[in-house]
Design a protein around this motif. Structure first.
Motif, PDB file in Angstrom:
ATOM      1  N   LEU A  17       0.948  -1.146  -0.026  1.00  0.00           N
ATOM      2  CA  LEU A  17       0.092   0.155  -0.133  1.00  0.00           C
ATOM      3  C   LEU A  17       0.880   1.215  -0.001  1.00  0.00           C
ATOM      4  O   LEU A  17       1.599   1.435   0.795  1.00  0.00           O
ATOM      5  N   ILE A  18       0.725   2.167  -0.820  1.00  0.00           N
ATOM      6  CA  ILE A  18       1.306   3.488  -0.875  1.00  0.00           C
ATOM      7  C   ILE A  18       0.454   4.557  -1.009  1.00  0.00           C
ATOM      8  O   ILE A  18      -0.520   4.678  -1.569  1.00  0.00           O
ATOM      9  N   VAL A  19       0.791   5.606  -0.254  1.00  0.00           N
ATOM     10  CA  VAL A  19      -0.102   6.534   0.151  1.00  0.00           C
ATOM     11  C   VAL A  19       0.831   8.110  -0.434  1.00  0.00           C
ATOM     12  O   VAL A  19       1.753   8.097  -0.071  1.00  0.00           O
ATOM     13  N   TYR A  20       0.297   8.749  -1.362  1.00  0.00           N
ATOM     14  CA  TYR A  20       0.927   9.930  -1.839  1.00  0.00           C
ATOM     15  C   TYR A  20       0.385  10.962  -1.205  1.00  0.00           C
ATOM     16  O   TYR A  20      -1.012  11.473  -1.526  1.00  0.00           O
ATOM     17  N   ASP A  21       0.771  11.950  -0.242  1.00  0.00           N
ATOM     18  CA  ASP A  21      -0.047  13.044   0.289  1.00  0.00           C
ATOM     19  C   ASP A  21       1.083  14.181   0.409  1.00  0.00           C
ATOM     20  O   ASP A  21       1.987  14.287   1.171  1.00  0.00           O
ATOM     21  N   ASP A  22       0.646  15.193  -0.785  1.00  0.00           N
ATOM     22  CA  ASP A  22      -0.253  14.885  -1.615  1.00  0.00           C
ATOM     23  C   ASP A  22       0.151  15.327  -2.838  1.00  0.00           C
ATOM     24  O   ASP A  22       1.173  16.246  -2.934  1.00  0.00           O
ATOM     25  N   LEU A  23      -0.679  15.075  -3.832  1.00  0.00           N
ATOM     26  CA  LEU A  23      -0.344  15.146  -5.339  1.00  0.00           C
ATOM     27  C   LEU A  23      -0.641  16.658  -5.824  1.00  0.00           C
ATOM     28  O   LEU A  23      -0.169  17.005  -6.714  1.00  0.00           O
ATOM     29  N   THR A  24      -1.461  17.456  -5.026  1.00  0.00           N
ATOM     30  CA  THR A  24      -1.569  18.926  -5.175  1.00  0.00           C
ATOM     31  C   THR A  24      -0.341  19.496  -5.130  1.00  0.00           C
ATOM     32  O   THR A  24       0.101  20.467  -5.987  1.00  0.00           O
ATOM     33  N   ARG A  25       0.328  19.282  -4.042  1.00  0.00           N
ATOM     34  CA  ARG A  25       1.732  19.805  -3.775  1.00  0.00           C
ATOM     35  C   ARG A  25       2.703  19.333  -4.670  1.00  0.00           C
ATOM     36  O   ARG A  25       3.678  20.271  -5.357  1.00  0.00           O
ATOM     37  N   HIS A  26       2.422  18.275  -5.218  1.00  0.00           N
ATOM     38  CA  HIS A  26       3.382  17.680  -6.244  1.00  0.00           C
ATOM     39  C   HIS A  26       3.428  18.464  -7.705  1.00  0.00           C
ATOM     40  O   HIS A  26       4.461  18.851  -8.099  1.00  0.00           O
ATOM     41  N   ALA A  27       2.042  18.730  -7.969  1.00  0.00           N
ATOM     42  CA  ALA A  27       1.657  19.391  -9.182  1.00  0.00           C
ATOM     43  C   ALA A  27       2.356  20.955  -9.077  1.00  0.00           C
ATOM     44  O   ALA A  27       2.830  21.584 -10.211  1.00  0.00           O
ATOM     45  N   ARG A  28       2.153  21.455  -7.803  1.00  0.00           N
ATOM     46  CA  ARG A  28       2.775  22.805  -7.829  1.00  0.00           C
ATOM     47  C   ARG A  28       4.047  22.729  -7.935  1.00  0.00           C
ATOM     48  O   ARG A  28       4.608  23.662  -8.446  1.00  0.00           O
ATOM     49  N   ALA A  29       5.135  21.765  -7.122  1.00  0.00           N
ATOM     50  CA  ALA A  29       6.299  22.005  -7.472  1.00  0.00           C
ATOM     51  C   ALA A  29       6.817  21.770  -8.837  1.00  0.00           C
ATOM     52  O   ALA A  29       7.774  22.467  -9.282  1.00  0.00           O
ATOM     53  N   TYR A  30       6.028  20.977  -9.617  1.00  0.00           N
ATOM     54  CA  TYR A  30       6.440  20.606 -11.117  1.00  0.00           C
ATOM     55  C   TYR A  30       6.152  22.039 -11.697  1.00  0.00           C
ATOM     56  O   TYR A  30       6.842  22.340 -12.553  1.00  0.00           O
ATOM     57  N   ARG A  31       5.100  22.683 -11.319  1.00  0.00           N
ATOM     58  CA  ARG A  31       4.728  23.985 -12.016  1.00  0.00           C
ATOM     59  C   ARG A  31       5.961  25.009 -11.906  1.00  0.00           C
ATOM     60  O   ARG A  31       6.357  25.730 -12.777  1.00  0.00           O
ATOM     61  N   GLU A  32       6.198  24.996 -10.381  1.00  0.00           N
ATOM     62  CA  GLU A  32       7.409  25.923 -10.147  1.00  0.00           C
ATOM     63  C   GLU A  32       8.710  25.732 -10.979  1.00  0.00           C
ATOM     64  O   GLU A  32       9.194  26.623 -11.699  1.00  0.00           O
ATOM     65  N   LEU A  33       8.999  24.485 -11.121  1.00  0.00           N
ATOM     66  CA  LEU A  33      10.224  24.161 -11.945  1.00  0.00           C
ATOM     67  C   LEU A  33      10.056  24.285 -13.507  1.00  0.00           C
ATOM     68  O   LEU A  33      10.914  24.964 -13.967  1.00  0.00           O
ATOM     69  N   SER A  34       8.841  24.076 -13.981  1.00  0.00           N
ATOM     70  CA  SER A  34       8.559  24.376 -15.397  1.00  0.00           C
ATOM     71  C   SER A  34       8.452  25.817 -15.872  1.00  0.00           C
ATOM     72  O   SER A  34       9.205  26.326 -16.777  1.00  0.00           O
ATOM     73  N   LEU A  35       8.096  26.609 -15.025  1.00  0.00           N
ATOM     74  CA  LEU A  35       7.742  27.972 -15.167  1.00  0.00           C
ATOM     75  C   LEU A  35       9.316  28.673 -15.012  1.00  0.00           C
ATOM     76  O   LEU A  35       9.807  29.494 -16.047  1.00  0.00           O
ATOM     77  N   LEU A  36      10.059  28.083 -14.057  1.00  0.00           N
ATOM     78  CA  LEU A  36      11.561  28.710 -14.106  1.00  0.00           C
ATOM     79  C   LEU A  36      12.493  28.480 -15.268  1.00  0.00           C
ATOM     80  O   LEU A  36      13.416  29.006 -15.628  1.00  0.00           O
ATOM     81  N   LEU A  37      12.145  27.458 -15.757  1.00  0.00           N
ATOM     82  CA  LEU A  37      12.844  26.725 -16.825  1.00  0.00           C
ATOM     83  C   LEU A  37      12.358  27.100 -18.159  1.00  0.00           C
ATOM     84  O   LEU A  37      12.490  26.677 -19.364  1.00  0.00           O
ATOM     85  N   ARG A  38      11.250  27.977 -18.097  1.00  0.00           N
ATOM     86  CA  ARG A  38      10.522  28.618 -19.200  1.00  0.00           C
ATOM     87  C   ARG A  38      10.040  27.569 -20.134  1.00  0.00           C
ATOM     88  O   ARG A  38      10.082  27.745 -21.254  1.00  0.00           O
ATOM     89  N   ARG A  39       9.232  26.522 -19.485  1.00  0.00           N
ATOM     90  CA  ARG A  39       8.480  25.648 -20.226  1.00  0.00           C
ATOM     91  C   ARG A  39       7.125  26.497 -20.413  1.00  0.00           C
ATOM     92  O   ARG A  39       6.361  27.081 -19.613  1.00  0.00           O
ATOM     93  N   PRO A  40       6.488  26.275 -21.814  1.00  0.00           N
ATOM     94  CA  PRO A  40       5.302  27.078 -21.994  1.00  0.00           C
ATOM     95  C   PRO A  40       4.093  26.701 -21.181  1.00  0.00           C
ATOM     96  O   PRO A  40       3.798  25.589 -20.787  1.00  0.00           O
ATOM     97  N   PRO A  41       3.482  27.804 -20.333  1.00  0.00           N
ATOM     98  CA  PRO A  41       2.346  27.376 -19.339  1.00  0.00           C
ATOM     99  C   PRO A  41       1.009  27.237 -20.130  1.00  0.00           C
ATOM    100  O   PRO A  41       0.993  27.995 -21.052  1.00  0.00           O
ATOM    101  N   GLY A  42       0.391  26.459 -19.452  1.00  0.00           N
ATOM    102  CA  GLY A  42      -1.120  26.121 -20.357  1.00  0.00           C
ATOM    103  C   GLY A  42      -2.237  26.642 -18.900  1.00  0.00           C
ATOM    104  O   GLY A  42      -2.046  27.614 -18.473  1.00  0.00           O
ATOM    105  N   ARG A  43      -3.023  25.956 -18.871  1.00  0.00           N
ATOM    106  CA  ARG A  43      -4.326  26.183 -17.966  1.00  0.00           C
ATOM    107  C   ARG A  43      -3.744  26.400 -16.508  1.00  0.00           C
ATOM    108  O   ARG A  43      -2.951  25.391 -15.993  1.00  0.00           O
ATOM    109  N   GLU A  44      -3.886  27.429 -15.736  1.00  0.00           N
ATOM    110  CA  GLU A  44      -3.846  27.748 -14.454  1.00  0.00           C
ATOM    111  C   GLU A  44      -2.171  27.631 -14.300  1.00  0.00           C
ATOM    112  O   GLU A  44      -1.635  27.321 -13.434  1.00  0.00           O
ATOM    113  N   ALA A  45      -1.545  28.224 -15.667  1.00  0.00           N
ATOM    114  CA  ALA A  45       0.125  27.980 -15.486  1.00  0.00           C
ATOM    115  C   ALA A  45       0.945  26.607 -15.401  1.00  0.00           C
ATOM    116  O   ALA A  45       1.737  26.746 -15.418  1.00  0.00           O
ATOM    117  N   PHE A  46      -0.085  25.640 -15.370  1.00  0.00           N
ATOM    118  CA  PHE A  46       0.587  24.176 -15.417  1.00  0.00           C
ATOM    119  C   PHE A  46       0.972  23.953 -16.691  1.00  0.00           C
ATOM    120  O   PHE A  46       0.349  24.261 -17.714  1.00  0.00           O
TER     121      PHE A  46
END
Length: 516
Positions: free
Chosen positions: A264-293
């Motif tokens: 059994l694996i618990v991911y607590d939580d994937l909302t923060r995981h998505a935000r961390a990925y969004r932060e990295l992507s914006l800093l590396l100038r990857r094209p933003p989409g909906r809600e900057a993701f």
């Protein structure tokens, strides 16, 4: 002119031959390396020039033993996400290739330990000495390597086991607003695996240090750490480490999966995981989409959750069950990240802040929760008592909402509302108090048969404990048979109902008080 050209060609040939002889006679004790140079350092990222042969997701090493992972490969520069603090890193520093991807140690020695995504111990119990390592990014099992999900994963939580059953190998999302008890459900599920042989992995992503420490303390207090692994990236860690943590935790879990174990694996939580990925992507100038993701935000979670499965018997028959947690805002389950993960998973358990504020705990909204595997994984005994419970409970909630308008109700409707309120009281459950299946079955039978219709609502909890104690002490053989998956016969129902009735009788209360 031709003679001059031929002499030039002959001179070049002689030069090349001389050079090749020197190279052939030179001892091969030198080591050629590609070295890059840091051109820019941001919050958790670095831009590097050089390293023409570097590969995607390759680990690179900076001075001070700082690690990074190659994320972007552009014609003029390389984007690197940092896995360590970048305070000491400056432009002009050298960068060296390691020739390997990010990997983590795996093995039974991880049980009971607290580690980070790089496999470094965080629990002050010494360095992990594991020779086996595996990459954090791995291919998901093929469709033909999977078996149907048929074996239940008992959470010990009545409302989940009866109405939203989870199977081993399933992916069941837990979502709701902050402070509604999402982590509590996951922790109770881990605690309930004590006698089941299931290995548990708790993966904390971007949480506060105090919150992670509380979870670890709870697991230790209830004896769950001995069969658990805690993988941590707190909010103070670099976003690169937060991003890689769930993949590393899954790799650790897959070691046991491939050995034929249930995990059994618990991911607590994937909302923060998505935000961390969004932060990295914006800093590396990857094209933003909906809600900057970025556009591949769906893929980062699908490639993670698709690794959960039930393997065929020829491949060991192990299973990996995932309980991802997602935080909603203002009860908006149709937001971008929640809908993404709902579409990946096999159902969701929705926790309502309205129920939480009313003291109905766990605050599971039965109407908005669903298990898409459902009764196929449920023990047969549940089908005899919980089959119509979900529908009748949903109807009760509608009737109760209608009754608030002060309309005069007929006797039948009033009885249904009273019964529904007792069902709701039965579905309440304290934290750290997982309940065995036979106890749950007896309680549902008691409320369905009307044994609690005359009991005051504030007395339900006390009566419930009497029934649980009676079933546990008086029916050991039936207890074992229910857990073994035997169908609940008419005779079994009568035995359980009689035991519940005896537990609720005044004479039984006198005897129990005398024994106490």
């Amino acid at each position: 002119m031709d003679r001059d050209r031929s002499e030039l060609v002959r001179a070049l040939d002689e030069t090349f031959d001389a050079f090749n002889r020197v190279v052939a006679e030179t001892p091969r004790d030198f080591n050629l390396q590609e070295i890059g140079v840091v051109r820019y350092v941001g919050q958790g990222i670095a831009l590097v020039e050089g390293l023409p042969s570097v590969k995607s997701e390759e680990l690179v090493r900076f001075p001070g033993d700082i690690l990074g992972m190659v994320f972007n490969i552009d014609p003029g520069e390389i984007g690197v996400i940092l896995l360590d603090e970048s305070d000491r890193l400056k432009a002009g520093f050298e960068v060296h290739r390691t020739g390997r991807v990010l990997d983590v140690p795996v093995g039974p020695a991880l049980l009971g330990r607290v580690v980070d995504a790089a496999g470094r111990a965080l629990d002050n119990r010494g360095t992990l000495r594991l020779s086996m390592r595996r990459p954090v990014e791995r291919e998901v099992p093929a469709i033909m390597d999977r078996d149907p999900v048929t074996v239940p994963l008992q959470t010990g939580i009545k409302v989940v086991d009866a109405l939203i059953p989870i199977g081993r190998g399933q992916r069941e999302l837990i979502l709701g607003d902050r402070q509604t008890g999402k982590t509590a459900i996951a922790v109770d599920t881990i605690i309930n695996q004590k006698e089941s042989g299931v290995i548990c992995v708790y993966c904390a992503i971007g949480k506060r240090n105090s919150a992670v420490a509380k979870v670890i303390a709870d697991l230790k207090e209830h004896g769950a750490m001995e069969y658990s692994i805690v993988v941590v990236a707190t909010e103070d860690d670099p976003p690169g480490l937060q991003f890689t943590t769930p993949y590393a935790a899954t790799t650790m879990a897959e070691y046991f999966l491939e050995g034929g174990r249930d995990v059994l694996i618990v991911y607590d939580d994937l909302t923060r995981h998505a935000r961390a990925y969004r932060e990295l992507s914006l800093l590396l100038r990857r094209p933003p989409g909906r809600e900057a993701f970025p556009g591949d935000i769906f893929y980062i979670h699908s490639r993670l959750l698709e690794r959960s499965t039930h393997l065929r018997r020829e491949l060991g028959g192990g299973s990996l069950t995932a309980l991802p947690i997602v935080e909603t805002e203002a009860q908006n389950i149709s937001a971008y990240i929640p809908t993404n993960i709902i579409s990946i998973t096999d159902g969701q358990i929705y926790l309502s802040p309205d129920l939480f504020q009313k003291g109905i705990l766990p605050a599971v909204d039965v109407g908005k929760s669903v298990s898409r595997v459902g009764g196929k994984t449920q023990l047969p005994a549940y089908r005899a008592v919980a089959g119509d419970l979900r529908l009748s409970y949903a109807q009760f909630e509608e009737l109760e909402a209608f009754a608030r308008f002060g309309t005069r109700l007929d006797e039948e409707t009033r009885k249904r509302i009273d019964r529904g309120r007792r069902v709701r009281e039965i579905l309440k459950q304290a934290q750290y108090d997982p309940m065995a299946v036979p106890e749950q079955i007896a309680l549902f039978l008691a409320v369905n048969e009307g044994l609690l219709d005359e009991t005051a609502l504030d007395e339900i909890d006390r009566e419930e404990r009497k029934i649980r104690r009676r079933v546990r002490d008086a029916l050991p053989e039936l207890w074992v048979e229910i857990l073994a998956g035997r169908e609940l016969t008419h005779g079994d129902r009568e035995v359980l109902i009689r035991a519940a009735r005896e537990a609720l009788s005044p004479a039984s209360e006198v005897v129990q008080g005398a024994n106490y």
